[in-house]
Design an enzyme around this catalytic site. Structure first.
Site, PDB file in Angstrom:
ATOM      1  N   ALA A 122       0.868  -1.196   0.000  1.00 27.84           N
ATOM      2  CA  ALA A 122       0.000   0.000   0.000  1.00 27.84           C
ATOM      3  C   ALA A 122       0.895   1.234   0.000  1.00 27.84           C
ATOM      4  CB  ALA A 122      -0.914  -0.012   1.219  1.00 27.84           C
ATOM      5  N   GLU A 168      -1.686   3.846 -12.834  1.00 25.22           N
ATOM      6  CA  GLU A 168      -3.041   3.935 -12.293  1.00 25.22           C
ATOM      7  C   GLU A 168      -3.888   4.831 -13.185  1.00 25.22           C
ATOM      8  OE1 GLU A 168      -2.741   5.228  -8.209  1.00 25.22           O
ATOM      9  OE2 GLU A 168      -1.547   3.471  -7.642  1.00 25.22           O
ATOM     10  N   HIS A 202      -6.168   2.399  -4.897  1.00 26.38           N
ATOM     11  CA  HIS A 202      -5.365   3.414  -4.190  1.00 26.38           C
ATOM     12  C   HIS A 202      -6.231   4.170  -3.166  1.00 26.38           C
ATOM     13  CE1 HIS A 202      -1.567   6.078  -4.637  1.00 26.38           C
ATOM     14  NE2 HIS A 202      -1.976   6.035  -3.376  1.00 26.38           N
TER      15      HIS A 202
HETATM   16  P1  NAI Z   1       7.533   7.789   5.765  1.00 21.59           P
HETATM   17  O1  NAI Z   1       8.403   8.601   4.927  1.00 21.59           O
HETATM   18  O2  NAI Z   1       7.129   8.258   7.120  1.00 21.59           O
HETATM   19  O3  NAI Z   1       8.177   6.331   5.929  1.00 21.59           O
HETATM   20  C1  NAI Z   1       8.884   5.677   4.940  1.00 21.59           C
HETATM   21  C2  NAI Z   1       9.953   4.870   5.618  1.00 21.59           C
HETATM   22  O4  NAI Z   1      10.520   3.991   4.666  1.00 21.59           O
HETATM   23  C3  NAI Z   1      11.098   5.715   6.173  1.00 21.59           C
HETATM   24  O5  NAI Z   1      11.336   5.372   7.505  1.00 21.59           O
HETATM   25  C4  NAI Z   1      12.279   5.342   5.281  1.00 21.59           C
HETATM   26  O6  NAI Z   1      13.525   5.401   5.943  1.00 21.59           O
HETATM   27  C5  NAI Z   1      11.927   3.939   4.897  1.00 21.59           C
HETATM   28  N1  NAI Z   1      12.570   3.439   3.682  1.00 21.59           N
HETATM   29  C6  NAI Z   1      12.766   4.099   2.517  1.00 21.59           C
HETATM   30  N2  NAI Z   1      13.340   3.280   1.625  1.00 21.59           N
HETATM   31  C7  NAI Z   1      13.508   2.093   2.231  1.00 21.59           C
HETATM   32  C8  NAI Z   1      14.022   0.860   1.814  1.00 21.59           C
HETATM   33  N3  NAI Z   1      14.486   0.684   0.598  1.00 21.59           N
HETATM   34  N4  NAI Z   1      14.032  -0.160   2.695  1.00 21.59           N
HETATM   35  C9  NAI Z   1      13.565   0.006   3.970  1.00 21.59           C
HETATM   36  N5  NAI Z   1      13.055   1.156   4.416  1.00 21.59           N
HETATM   37  C10 NAI Z   1      13.008   2.191   3.542  1.00 21.59           C
HETATM   38  O7  NAI Z   1       6.220   7.498   4.882  1.00 21.59           O
HETATM   39  P2  NAI Z   1       4.779   7.062   5.359  1.00 21.59           P
HETATM   40  O8  NAI Z   1       3.944   8.235   5.662  1.00 21.59           O
HETATM   41  O9  NAI Z   1       4.893   5.995   6.370  1.00 21.59           O
HETATM   42  O10 NAI Z   1       4.225   6.424   3.999  1.00 21.59           O
HETATM   43  C11 NAI Z   1       4.748   5.211   3.490  1.00 21.59           C
HETATM   44  C12 NAI Z   1       4.288   4.987   2.074  1.00 21.59           C
HETATM   45  O11 NAI Z   1       2.867   4.882   2.028  1.00 21.59           O
HETATM   46  C13 NAI Z   1       4.666   6.101   1.108  1.00 21.59           C
HETATM   47  O12 NAI Z   1       5.165   5.513  -0.073  1.00 21.59           O
HETATM   48  C14 NAI Z   1       3.370   6.776   0.811  1.00 21.59           C
HETATM   49  O13 NAI Z   1       3.362   7.347  -0.466  1.00 21.59           O
HETATM   50  C15 NAI Z   1       2.383   5.633   0.903  1.00 21.59           C
HETATM   51  N6  NAI Z   1       0.995   6.024   1.191  1.00 21.59           N
HETATM   52  C16 NAI Z   1       0.011   5.349   0.542  1.00 21.59           C
HETATM   53  C17 NAI Z   1      -1.315   5.648   0.764  1.00 21.59           C
HETATM   54  C18 NAI Z   1      -2.373   4.891   0.076  1.00 21.59           C
HETATM   55  O14 NAI Z   1      -3.458   5.425  -0.120  1.00 21.59           O
HETATM   56  N7  NAI Z   1      -2.136   3.665  -0.270  1.00 21.59           N
HETATM   57  C19 NAI Z   1      -1.702   6.727   1.674  1.00 21.59           C
HETATM   58  C20 NAI Z   1      -0.577   7.304   2.391  1.00 21.59           C
HETATM   59  C21 NAI Z   1       0.712   6.966   2.119  1.00 21.59           C
END
Ligand code: NAI
Length: 628
Positions: free
Chosen positions: A457, A488, A511
């Site tokens: 997600a 998408e 999404h």
């Molecule tokens: P965030 O930026 O707080 O957390 C992302 C984490 O992933 C960070 O701690 C970062 O260090 C880590 N990271 C980055 N690359 C990595 C890798 N290769 N291996 C391991 N860790 C890695 O982001 P948040 O707010 O937690 O969002 C996470 C994801 O969810 C984002 O991609 C965001 O776009 C997506 N998202 C999707 C939604 C949906 O409707 N499906 C809604 C909200 C967010």
């Protein structure tokens, strides 16, 4: 030159009509209350619009209810809390100019005079009516000798003042306009902060939606150096109505559109916009920034900010805000639901039941308790998921490329491979960085446990979909839930295709991880508040691109905001200009981030053109704002 200010009381100085409020107090426990109040309002309106004469209106209204002295005291206390916002924030104007200010009202001096005392306005500058009481302190009428009780009472009372100099009358009603019409004022200014009356606006010389705007017009000291009502807020992509209403209530000039705008259309609108609100579908490009000369801030009412050229925003001193946490919980709840749905194959079983197939069996159905959840990306979503999953009895392991604080009983894995090997469910929550493209592909799936579950997600490009198709097809992976896709559809009318569509125990969602009413509301409130704080006092906490400063309000100071290139020596140059101009610094805050520096100076001297000019000439200056 002598300037006189005549300010209407009801719906101008205060937000409401005082007699309407009084009737509500008197009729509080009357069973016919709503009917009588509606009647009173109707009569007030007829009076304000000039359809019936004032003495008739007053008489008719008072006859419908009989206030006592006690009711009037309650009214006074209530009205003290109902003073118009822009009047409160410009209280200094009233105190400093009280000798030239008259407050006029068809209401009654018994409650008006005490309210105005705090604003430095004396009884002889209040032109209003007077109640007549009986022995039981009940109102039995009004003093008919008072000029304000008569037809064209406002005109008569002002004429009697025989004011010399230039007189402005500020009000919301037709009777206020009549003062100007009779030649007793230089200008009639329609005040629309509380109510807009078309027939009054039509005849006004000027229309103002806040008192700041009036002081701006006269170039007098004011709470906001640039009135909010002169600031244009362009809100696109159907941003929450509550947020739109908040901007309007704060007095901004709001332009609201349900759709996104193309670059060409945005270019046509952006020139005079101070605040821009968008979601993910409006691109704010370098070309747009070039034309956006008045732009102070952009609110991305979503999580991502890829649609904004952040570098150019920074170069131009435009602060960008988003809502990084507002839909975190929504994503977490969906992922938890998916884990249970997949473990029990509920989705397929429900579809079968709908089709009339009775498939009662425990085969391949599991509890989630005791299973190991592997979270890749321990950020906002990952950490919250970790906590909620543990409450369901899951064992949580996580992997993140950054050092992270471990929450609850979760265990940190030292590599992605380690996590993949030991997890029963793997869920991806990394950010959308390019380097994360195909983070999970053939090799990674090969490391996962047989019959493991897989969830994504985060972002579509993070997973190699054809590799996922293969491991699901071969049955090696028992199920998957995918919310984000490499490509998408742009909108709900476009069709959607995925190679995963034909595979069983796969949940495909459009999404919607973060799409809940609660998240939308949170986003609207969060970003709206950040933008308003930035405009009101310069705070930049949680800005995407600006140095972060949480600033206190400093009511007795003037705040200068200097945004500059992060080069050495700017602060000392600012202080030299202030010192040479004899300006005393009451407080100063500095923060730099990447290429820019942000300096806030609270000073004791009001707007001084020469100093402002010198500050904006300092080498490296990007923007200078005089806040108040
Ligand atoms: P965030 O930026 O707080 O957390 C992302 C984490 O992933 C960070 O701690 C970062 O260090 C880590 N990271 C980055 N690359 C990595 C890798 N290769 N291996 C391991 N860790 C890695 O982001 P948040 O707010 O937690 O969002 C996470 C994801 O969810 C984002 O991609 C965001 O776009 C997506 N998202 C999707 C939604 C949906 O409707 N499906 C809604 C909200 C967010």
């Amino acid at each position: 030159m002598n300037i006189n200010f005549i300010i209407d009381f009801d719906s101008t100085f205060i937000k409401v009509e005082s007699l309407d409020e009084l009737s509500k107090i008197v009729l509080k426990n009357n069973p016919n209350k709503s009917k009588i109040v509606a009647n009173i309002k109707k009569i007030t309106k007829q009076g304000m619009e000039g359809k019936i004469d004032f003495p008739t209106s007053l008489q008719k209204r008072l006859l419908l209810f009989n206030p006592t002295m006690k009711d009037i005291e309650i009214l006074r206390k209530n009205l003290e809390k109902q003073i118009s916002k822009s009047i409160i924030r410009n209280k200094h104007f009233f105190v400093e100019n009280s000798k030239n200010i008259y407050v006029i009202s068809g209401g009654f001096e018994e409650y008006i005079v005490p309210i105005l005392k705090d604003f430095g306005i004396k009884k002889n500058h209040v032109l209003a009516n007077k109640f007549i009481y009986n022995k039981k302190q009940k109102v039995i009428g009004f003093d008919k000798k008072m000029l304000l009780s008569k037809e064209k009472g406002k005109v008569k009372a002002v004429r009697k003042l025989d004011l010399k100099g230039t007189t402005y009358i500020i009000g919301d009603g037709y009777t206020d306009y009549e003062i100007k019409k009779e030649g007793l004022a230089y200008k009639f200014i329609a005040f629309t902060e509380n109510i807009k009356r078309k027939n009054v606006i039509d005849v006004a010389d000027e229309k103002i939606s806040s008192f700041d705007e009036f002081l701006f017009m006269l170039n007098m000291p004011r709470a906001f150096s640039y009135p909010k009502s002169k600031m244009k807020v362009l809100l696109l992509e159907n941003i929450e109505q509550k947020t739109v209403a908040t901007f309007r209530n704060e007095g901004y000039a709001v332009d609201f559109l349900k759709t996104a705008l193309s670059e060409d259309d945005l270019l046509k609108k952006i020139e005079d916009v101070s605040i821009l609100g968008i979601r993910s579908k409006t691109d704010v490009t370098e070309k747009v920034f070039k034309k956006a000369k008045k732009l102070l801030a952009i609110g991305a009412f979503c999580i991502g900010t890829n649609q904004i050229d952040l570098q150019v925003a920074l170069n131009q001193g435009v602060a960008v805000f988003n809502a990084p946490y507002s839909n975190t919980r929504s994503v977490v709840e969906m992922v938890i639901a998916e884990i249970i749905l997949l473990y029990r194959q509920l989705f397929e079983k429900s579809l079968n039941a709908h089709k009339g197939i009775w498939d009662k069996s425990a085969k391949n159905s599991h509890e989630v308790r005791g299973k190991t959840l592997g979270i890749v990306g321990y950020g906002n979503i990952g950490t919250q998921l970790s906590v909620v999953a543990e409450t369901l009895g899951m064992d949580v392991v996580f992997y993140d490329i950054q050092e992270k604080l471990t929450l609850g009983n979760a265990k940190k894995c030292s590599s992605l491979n380690e996590l993949l090997k030991i997890s029963d469910v793997v869920t991806i929550h990394v950010d959308g960085a390019k380097s994360n493209s195909n983070l999970i592909g053939k090799n990674e799936f090969a490391l996962m446990k047989k019959n493991a579950l897989f969830i994504n997600a985060s972002r579509g490009h993070v997973v190699d979909i054809s590799a996922l198709e293969q491991v699901l097809g071969s049955g090696r992976i028992a199920g998957a839930a995918i919310d984000v896709f490499p490509e998408e559809p742009r909108g709900n009318n476009d069709s959607f295709f995925s190679p995963l569509q034909q595979i069983s125990n796969v949940i495909l969602t459009p999404h919607i991880g973060g799409s809940t009413i609660e998240a939308q509301r949170n986003i609207g409130e969060f970003v709206g508040k950040k933008l308003m704080q930035f405009i009101d006092n310069g705070s930049t906490m949680l800005s995407v691109n600006f140095p972060e400063l949480q600033l206190p309000d400093y009511p007795n100071a003037h705040r200068l905001i200097h945004i500059h290139k992060n080069i050495p020596g700017v602060l000392s140059k600012i202080n030299t200009v202030l010192a040479k101009g004899n300006v005393n610094i009451l407080g100063q805050y500095l923060k730099t981030k990447n290429e820019i520096g942000y300096v806030i100076s609270d000073v004791n001297t009001g707007y001084n053109k020469e100093i402002i000019k010198k500050l904006s000439e300092i080498k490296g200056t990007i923007k200078l704002r005089v806040l108040y």
